[in-house]
Scaffold this motif. Sequence first.
Motif, mmCIF file in Angstrom:
data_model
loop_
_atom_site.group_PDB
_atom_site.id
_atom_site.type_symbol
_atom_site.label_atom_id
_atom_site.label_comp_id
_atom_site.label_asym_id
_atom_site.label_seq_id
_atom_site.Cartn_x
_atom_site.Cartn_y
_atom_site.Cartn_z
ATOM 1 N N GLU A 278 0.811 -1.226 0.000
ATOM 2 C CA GLU A 278 0.000 0.000 0.000
ATOM 3 C C GLU A 278 0.839 1.269 0.000
ATOM 4 O OE1 GLU A 278 -3.361 0.215 -0.253
ATOM 5 O OE2 GLU A 278 -3.209 -1.927 -0.675
ATOM 6 N N ASP A 279 1.921 1.280 0.772
ATOM 7 C CA ASP A 279 2.712 2.508 0.926
ATOM 8 C C ASP A 279 3.854 2.600 -0.086
ATOM 9 O OD1 ASP A 279 1.007 2.903 3.007
ATOM 10 O OD2 ASP A 279 2.474 2.532 4.591
ATOM 11 N N LEU A 280 4.681 1.556 -0.146
ATOM 12 C CA LEU A 280 5.862 1.604 -1.004
ATOM 13 C C LEU A 280 5.578 1.171 -2.450
ATOM 14 C CD1 LEU A 280 8.485 0.065 1.485
ATOM 15 C CD2 LEU A 280 7.871 2.475 1.127
ATOM 16 N N LYS A 281 4.435 0.499 -2.668
ATOM 17 C CA LYS A 281 4.030 0.057 -4.019
ATOM 18 C C LYS A 281 5.064 -0.867 -4.662
ATOM 19 C CE LYS A 281 0.392 2.742 -3.765
ATOM 20 N NZ LYS A 281 -0.958 2.175 -3.554
ATOM 21 N N LEU A 282 5.739 -1.684 -3.838
ATOM 22 C CA LEU A 282 6.704 -2.635 -4.385
ATOM 23 C C LEU A 282 6.015 -3.824 -5.040
ATOM 24 C CD1 LEU A 282 9.326 -2.703 -1.466
ATOM 25 C CD2 LEU A 282 9.393 -1.381 -3.592
ATOM 26 N N TYR A 283 4.811 -4.114 -4.614
ATOM 27 C CA TYR A 283 4.046 -5.231 -5.167
ATOM 28 C C TYR A 283 2.652 -4.742 -5.518
ATOM 29 C CZ TYR A 283 7.827 -7.663 -2.778
ATOM 30 O OH TYR A 283 9.061 -8.057 -2.345
ATOM 31 N N LYS A 284 2.081 -5.307 -6.541
ATOM 32 C CA LYS A 284 0.763 -4.836 -6.995
ATOM 33 C C LYS A 284 -0.382 -5.459 -6.212
ATOM 34 C CE LYS A 284 0.491 -8.261 -10.764
ATOM 35 N NZ LYS A 284 0.399 -8.439 -12.223
ATOM 36 N N LYS A 285 -0.096 -6.554 -5.490
ATOM 37 C CA LYS A 285 -1.169 -7.202 -4.745
ATOM 38 C C LYS A 285 -0.593 -7.922 -3.531
ATOM 39 C CE LYS A 285 -4.407 -9.250 -7.058
ATOM 40 N NZ LYS A 285 -5.135 -10.259 -7.888
ATOM 41 N N LEU A 286 -1.366 -7.930 -2.434
ATOM 42 C CA LEU A 286 -1.040 -8.692 -1.243
ATOM 43 C C LEU A 286 -2.033 -9.843 -1.149
ATOM 44 C CD1 LEU A 286 0.412 -9.192 1.465
ATOM 45 C CD2 LEU A 286 -1.147 -7.532 2.515
ATOM 46 N N LEU A 287 -1.549 -11.065 -1.339
ATOM 47 C CA LEU A 287 -2.394 -12.264 -1.293
ATOM 48 C C LEU A 287 -2.133 -12.988 0.018
ATOM 49 C CD1 LEU A 287 -4.309 -14.339 -2.575
ATOM 50 C CD2 LEU A 287 -2.332 -15.344 -3.720
ATOM 51 N N ILE A 288 -3.164 -13.102 0.847
ATOM 52 C CA ILE A 288 -3.044 -13.751 2.152
ATOM 53 C C ILE A 288 -3.870 -15.027 2.129
ATOM 54 C CG2 ILE A 288 -3.239 -13.447 4.638
ATOM 55 C CD1 ILE A 288 -3.509 -10.412 4.083
ATOM 56 N N SER A 289 -3.262 -16.134 2.549
ATOM 57 C CA SER A 289 -3.955 -17.408 2.439
ATOM 58 C C SER A 289 -3.544 -18.342 3.563
ATOM 59 C CB SER A 289 -3.658 -18.057 1.081
ATOM 60 O OG SER A 289 -4.470 -19.190 0.888
ATOM 61 N N LEU A 340 -9.480 -0.738 -0.972
ATOM 62 C CA LEU A 340 -8.048 -0.855 -1.242
ATOM 63 C C LEU A 340 -7.801 -1.583 -2.561
ATOM 64 C CD1 LEU A 340 -6.731 -1.736 2.336
ATOM 65 C CD2 LEU A 340 -6.555 0.448 1.140
ATOM 66 N N GLY A 341 -8.475 -2.720 -2.745
ATOM 67 C CA GLY A 341 -8.365 -3.435 -4.011
ATOM 68 C C GLY A 341 -7.134 -4.289 -4.172
ATOM 69 N N SER A 342 -6.080 -4.007 -3.419
ATOM 70 C CA SER A 342 -4.825 -4.726 -3.604
ATOM 71 C C SER A 342 -4.633 -5.851 -2.581
ATOM 72 C CB SER A 342 -3.641 -3.756 -3.517
ATOM 73 O OG SER A 342 -3.629 -3.120 -2.257
ATOM 74 N N ILE A 343 -5.598 -6.028 -1.683
ATOM 75 C CA ILE A 343 -5.499 -7.073 -0.665
ATOM 76 C C ILE A 343 -6.505 -8.173 -0.983
ATOM 77 C CG2 ILE A 343 -5.622 -7.617 1.786
ATOM 78 C CD1 ILE A 343 -5.049 -4.701 2.373
ATOM 79 N N GLN A 344 -6.030 -9.393 -1.078
ATOM 80 C CA GLN A 344 -6.895 -10.528 -1.410
ATOM 81 C C GLN A 344 -6.696 -11.627 -0.384
ATOM 82 O OE1 GLN A 344 -6.356 -11.923 -5.411
ATOM 83 N NE2 GLN A 344 -7.696 -13.702 -5.150
ATOM 84 N N VAL A 345 -7.782 -12.113 0.202
ATOM 85 C CA VAL A 345 -7.753 -13.213 1.158
ATOM 86 C C VAL A 345 -8.386 -14.419 0.494
ATOM 87 C CG1 VAL A 345 -8.460 -14.015 3.436
ATOM 88 C CG2 VAL A 345 -7.902 -11.603 3.090
#
Length: 442
Positions: A278-289, A340-345
Amino acid sequence: MKKIYVLDTNVLLQDPRALFAFEENDVLVPAIVLQELDTKKKYMNEIGRNAREVARILDQLRGLKPLHQGVPLENGGQLRVELNHLSYEKMKETLPEATSDNRLLALTLNLEEERKEAGRDEQVILVSKDALVRIKAEALGLKAEDFLSDRVLVDDDLYKGYTVAYVEPALLECFYQDKNIPVTDLPGSPLYPFSFVILKNELQPSISGLGRVDESGEMLRPITHDRESVWGVKPRNVQQKMAINILLDPRLSLVTLTGKAGTGKTLLSMAAGLLQTEDLKLYKKLLISRPVVPMGKDIGYLPGEKDEKLRPWMQPIFDNLEFLFNANKPGEVENILPGLGSIQVEALTYIRGRSLPGQLIIVDEAQNLTKHEVKTILTRVGDRTKIVLMGDTEQIDHPYLDAYNNGLAYAVERFKDQALSGHVSLQKGERSTLAQLAADLL
């Protein structure tokens, strides 16, 4: 002395390649084991996959020679499917109920008595992952063993990711002044790239320093703390400092974290993930599983759409998100995430066949994954993607896994000497005093 290994069903469901793990000795697969494998082959999970894999291996060997006659193996042994011991007469008085386990014991007992009558100099050994089967076998005078070839660890010595070194005061002073010292100057065993070292003054242990081995594995350099906190989360002990360091290091494509409940694995990983996404924009998505493996009795099928079905399994993740977002009202996190759109569970059930580039993937409860499942996950990782595997190897709910053969321990041990991975074993619980005492005493 030649040995005959009689395999239980659970051995093959754990590792289909166990058929080839007994060197030049004979391997016997009883008919009752084939029947049990047949009941498992339709399962759409790892157990079903392994049952089908065993069937494919046996079918390939069947093309060489009839299995009931014995098929020679490359290691010098022989594989045989045993069909001639269906009688249960000798076991009726001792174990009257003809369960699958008891039929397996009867077969082994018949083989042992045949060996004695024929005067053959060989040993019949029942191999089972079921401790109760091994206990009953011993009570019947049979030799029984656990299947150990699938173990990643021989003992409890899982790689921790750091070591403690007591050094002379002059070396510690040099470390602070020069900002690096050769690894060869440190006592103890060889150090892996990106592993941590806690340096302590051998005369005054309260004086210490924390360093990390560089990518080449030759120099130890101090850790720089660019951030006092990550999304409001401050490290409370030295292992948490190490964890944040490797979680935020863009050079590391794989991070593994182990530790008891309450040591902060999930919270630190998610805080670092939110910062970088979210802050540094190093990755386009955070996938938590996390794997869908229940603790205790399963609650069965759940109503609703996919997200509603997954919610009970993913609730621990939402608990941490509520803390990080400082969400106090029910349902507040659900309203924040779509914005946010960039966080996926998501459950790991849907990961096969996917390619995941440019993402930060967090897999919680990875100790409930098999070695094959960990391989499947890591081979999904695309370019510029970072993956975090974490869990407690002492809290395993999978029926065929333990602290020695689970997928998380497998990944830790296989990647510990690789320069693209980092690992830390968190030791101190920070959830609460009671949680720490429960982890230690229970």
